[in-house]
Design a protein around this motif. Structure first.
Motif, PDB file in Angstrom:
ATOM      1  N   GLY A   1      29.245 -79.140  34.342  1.00 35.79           N
ATOM      2  CA  GLY A   1      29.200 -79.846  32.968  1.00 35.79           C
ATOM      3  C   GLY A   1      29.301 -78.387  31.815  1.00 35.79           C
ATOM      4  O   GLY A   1      30.023 -78.488  30.925  1.00 35.79           O
ATOM      5  N   PHE A   2      28.494 -77.667  32.091  1.00 35.97           N
ATOM      6  CA  PHE A   2      28.141 -76.451  30.927  1.00 35.97           C
ATOM      7  C   PHE A   2      29.536 -75.634  31.244  1.00 35.97           C
ATOM      8  O   PHE A   2      30.372 -75.425  29.961  1.00 35.97           O
ATOM      9  CB  PHE A   2      27.172 -75.441  31.434  1.00 35.97           C
ATOM     10  CG  PHE A   2      27.161 -74.136  30.617  1.00 35.97           C
ATOM     11  CD1 PHE A   2      26.839 -74.427  29.173  1.00 35.97           C
ATOM     12  CD2 PHE A   2      27.537 -72.932  31.014  1.00 35.97           C
ATOM     13  CE1 PHE A   2      26.751 -73.088  28.474  1.00 35.97           C
ATOM     14  CE2 PHE A   2      27.554 -71.954  30.391  1.00 35.97           C
ATOM     15  CZ  PHE A   2      27.145 -72.017  29.093  1.00 35.97           C
ATOM     16  N   LEU A   3      30.262 -75.419  32.359  1.00 38.97           N
ATOM     17  CA  LEU A   3      31.404 -74.534  32.430  1.00 38.97           C
ATOM     18  C   LEU A   3      32.590 -75.444  31.751  1.00 38.97           C
ATOM     19  O   LEU A   3      33.469 -74.987  30.827  1.00 38.97           O
ATOM     20  CB  LEU A   3      31.996 -74.250  33.694  1.00 38.97           C
ATOM     21  CG  LEU A   3      33.099 -73.666  33.958  1.00 38.97           C
ATOM     22  CD1 LEU A   3      33.277 -72.119  33.527  1.00 38.97           C
ATOM     23  CD2 LEU A   3      33.345 -73.533  35.575  1.00 38.97           C
ATOM     24  N   ASN A   4      32.611 -76.830  32.052  1.00 40.04           N
ATOM     25  CA  ASN A   4      33.603 -77.526  31.243  1.00 40.04           C
ATOM     26  C   ASN A   4      33.457 -77.991  29.876  1.00 40.04           C
ATOM     27  O   ASN A   4      34.532 -77.568  29.099  1.00 40.04           O
ATOM     28  CB  ASN A   4      33.282 -79.084  32.016  1.00 40.04           C
ATOM     29  CG  ASN A   4      34.606 -79.923  31.563  1.00 40.04           C
ATOM     30  OD1 ASN A   4      35.718 -79.644  31.600  1.00 40.04           O
ATOM     31  ND2 ASN A   4      34.353 -81.146  31.047  1.00 40.04           N
TER      32      ASN A   4
ATOM     33  N   ALA B   1      36.269 -76.092  27.120  1.00 41.77           N
ATOM     34  CA  ALA B   1      37.014 -77.058  26.189  1.00 41.77           C
ATOM     35  C   ALA B   1      37.350 -76.165  24.921  1.00 41.77           C
ATOM     36  O   ALA B   1      38.563 -76.683  24.258  1.00 41.77           O
ATOM     37  CB  ALA B   1      36.159 -78.006  25.982  1.00 41.77           C
ATOM     38  N   SER B   2      36.762 -75.176  24.804  1.00 38.51           N
ATOM     39  CA  SER B   2      36.992 -74.372  23.701  1.00 38.51           C
ATOM     40  C   SER B   2      37.808 -73.160  23.792  1.00 38.51           C
ATOM     41  O   SER B   2      38.095 -72.396  23.105  1.00 38.51           O
ATOM     42  CB  SER B   2      35.699 -74.197  22.684  1.00 38.51           C
ATOM     43  OG  SER B   2      34.735 -73.363  23.635  1.00 38.51           O
ATOM     44  N   SER B   3      37.989 -72.778  25.179  1.00 38.73           N
ATOM     45  CA  SER B   3      38.563 -71.515  25.310  1.00 38.73           C
ATOM     46  C   SER B   3      39.328 -71.493  26.689  1.00 38.73           C
ATOM     47  O   SER B   3      38.679 -72.159  27.661  1.00 38.73           O
ATOM     48  CB  SER B   3      37.463 -70.477  25.551  1.00 38.73           C
ATOM     49  OG  SER B   3      38.025 -69.211  26.141  1.00 38.73           O
ATOM     50  N   PRO B   4      40.608 -71.471  26.780  1.00 35.27           N
ATOM     51  CA  PRO B   4      41.444 -71.430  27.897  1.00 35.27           C
ATOM     52  C   PRO B   4      40.713 -70.467  29.301  1.00 35.27           C
ATOM     53  O   PRO B   4      41.130 -70.552  30.271  1.00 35.27           O
ATOM     54  CB  PRO B   4      42.676 -70.915  27.720  1.00 35.27           C
ATOM     55  CG  PRO B   4      42.400 -70.046  26.337  1.00 35.27           C
ATOM     56  CD  PRO B   4      41.436 -70.626  25.756  1.00 35.27           C
ATOM     57  N   TRP B   5      39.991 -69.398  28.640  1.00 30.76           N
ATOM     58  CA  TRP B   5      39.660 -68.585  29.942  1.00 30.76           C
ATOM     59  C   TRP B   5      37.960 -68.273  29.748  1.00 30.76           C
ATOM     60  O   TRP B   5      37.339 -68.615  28.886  1.00 30.76           O
ATOM     61  CB  TRP B   5      40.262 -67.086  29.386  1.00 30.76           C
ATOM     62  CG  TRP B   5      41.509 -67.175  29.369  1.00 30.76           C
ATOM     63  CD1 TRP B   5      42.271 -67.130  28.271  1.00 30.76           C
ATOM     64  CD2 TRP B   5      42.648 -67.335  30.384  1.00 30.76           C
ATOM     65  NE1 TRP B   5      43.828 -67.182  28.363  1.00 30.76           N
ATOM     66  CE2 TRP B   5      43.886 -67.372  29.739  1.00 30.76           C
ATOM     67  CE3 TRP B   5      42.693 -67.713  31.622  1.00 30.76           C
ATOM     68  CZ2 TRP B   5      45.199 -67.743  30.299  1.00 30.76           C
ATOM     69  CZ3 TRP B   5      43.921 -68.071  32.279  1.00 30.76           C
ATOM     70  CH2 TRP B   5      45.004 -68.183  31.728  1.00 30.76           C
TER      71      TRP B   5
ATOM     72  N   GLY C   1      36.819 -63.705  27.353  1.00 31.63           N
ATOM     73  CA  GLY C   1      37.766 -63.206  26.464  1.00 31.63           C
ATOM     74  C   GLY C   1      38.844 -64.022  26.175  1.00 31.63           C
ATOM     75  O   GLY C   1      38.813 -65.289  26.400  1.00 31.63           O
ATOM     76  N   ASP C   2      39.797 -63.514  25.626  1.00 28.36           N
ATOM     77  CA  ASP C   2      41.097 -64.098  25.128  1.00 28.36           C
ATOM     78  C   ASP C   2      42.262 -64.128  26.178  1.00 28.36           C
ATOM     79  O   ASP C   2      43.319 -64.616  25.823  1.00 28.36           O
ATOM     80  CB  ASP C   2      41.530 -63.451  23.985  1.00 28.36           C
ATOM     81  CG  ASP C   2      40.547 -63.668  22.590  1.00 28.36           C
ATOM     82  OD1 ASP C   2      39.772 -64.813  22.870  1.00 28.36           O
ATOM     83  OD2 ASP C   2      40.350 -62.720  21.928  1.00 28.36           O
ATOM     84  N   ASN C   3      42.175 -63.254  27.309  1.00 25.00           N
ATOM     85  CA  ASN C   3      43.069 -63.292  28.261  1.00 25.00           C
ATOM     86  C   ASN C   3      42.506 -63.479  29.608  1.00 25.00           C
ATOM     87  O   ASN C   3      41.382 -63.456  29.959  1.00 25.00           O
ATOM     88  CB  ASN C   3      43.891 -61.970  28.201  1.00 25.00           C
ATOM     89  CG  ASN C   3      44.437 -61.593  26.971  1.00 25.00           C
ATOM     90  OD1 ASN C   3      45.207 -62.305  26.605  1.00 25.00           O
ATOM     91  ND2 ASN C   3      43.851 -60.566  26.380  1.00 25.00           N
TER      92      ASN C   3
ATOM     93  N   ASP D   1      38.307 -65.063  35.775  1.00 22.41           N
ATOM     94  CA  ASP D   1      39.037 -66.345  35.867  1.00 22.41           C
ATOM     95  C   ASP D   1      39.270 -66.634  37.409  1.00 22.41           C
ATOM     96  O   ASP D   1      39.138 -67.744  37.703  1.00 22.41           O
ATOM     97  CB  ASP D   1      40.149 -66.277  35.101  1.00 22.41           C
ATOM     98  CG  ASP D   1      39.739 -66.442  33.403  1.00 22.41           C
ATOM     99  OD1 ASP D   1      38.993 -67.463  33.156  1.00 22.41           O
ATOM    100  OD2 ASP D   1      39.939 -65.354  32.876  1.00 22.41           O
ATOM    101  N   CYS D   2      40.016 -65.458  37.773  1.00 22.00           N
ATOM    102  CA  CYS D   2      40.320 -65.495  39.235  1.00 22.00           C
ATOM    103  C   CYS D   2      38.916 -65.921  40.171  1.00 22.00           C
ATOM    104  O   CYS D   2      39.121 -66.707  41.258  1.00 22.00           O
ATOM    105  CB  CYS D   2      40.620 -64.193  39.920  1.00 22.00           C
ATOM    106  SG  CYS D   2      42.303 -63.827  38.808  1.00 22.00           S
ATOM    107  N   SER D   3      37.965 -65.451  39.883  1.00 23.68           N
ATOM    108  CA  SER D   3      36.764 -65.536  40.664  1.00 23.68           C
ATOM    109  C   SER D   3      36.134 -66.824  40.506  1.00 23.68           C
ATOM    110  O   SER D   3      35.790 -67.443  41.623  1.00 23.68           O
ATOM    111  CB  SER D   3      35.570 -64.364  40.187  1.00 23.68           C
ATOM    112  OG  SER D   3      34.398 -64.832  41.075  1.00 23.68           O
TER     113      SER D   3
END
Length: 60
Positions: free
Chosen positions: A24-27, A31-35, A38-40, A45-47
């Motif tokens: 839930g925390f991750l979700n 919700a406010s960041s695609p990654w 960071g910004d990329n 993200d892969c992990s």
């Protein structure tokens, strides 16, 4: 999760609740960041994709 998925142990309700809270925390964070970091896209993200895929396959 390991004892449940690979050892055949019954699902521990307390640990399942903690996992739900963490997801839930991750979700909420995503919700406010695609990654995740960071910004990329990063190795983080892969992990997290690998971890979430394992959780999804083993919890169902």
């Amino acid at each position: 999760q390991y004892p449940h998925c690979f050892g055949g142990a019954p699902l521990d309700a307390e640990k399942a609740e903690k996992l739900d809270q963490a997801l839930g925390f991750l979700n909420t964070f995503l919700a406010s960041s695609p990654w995740v970091a960071g910004d990329n896209i990063t190795i983080a993200d892969c992990s997290i994709v690998a971890s979430l895929s394992t959780i999804e396959v083993n919890i169902e």
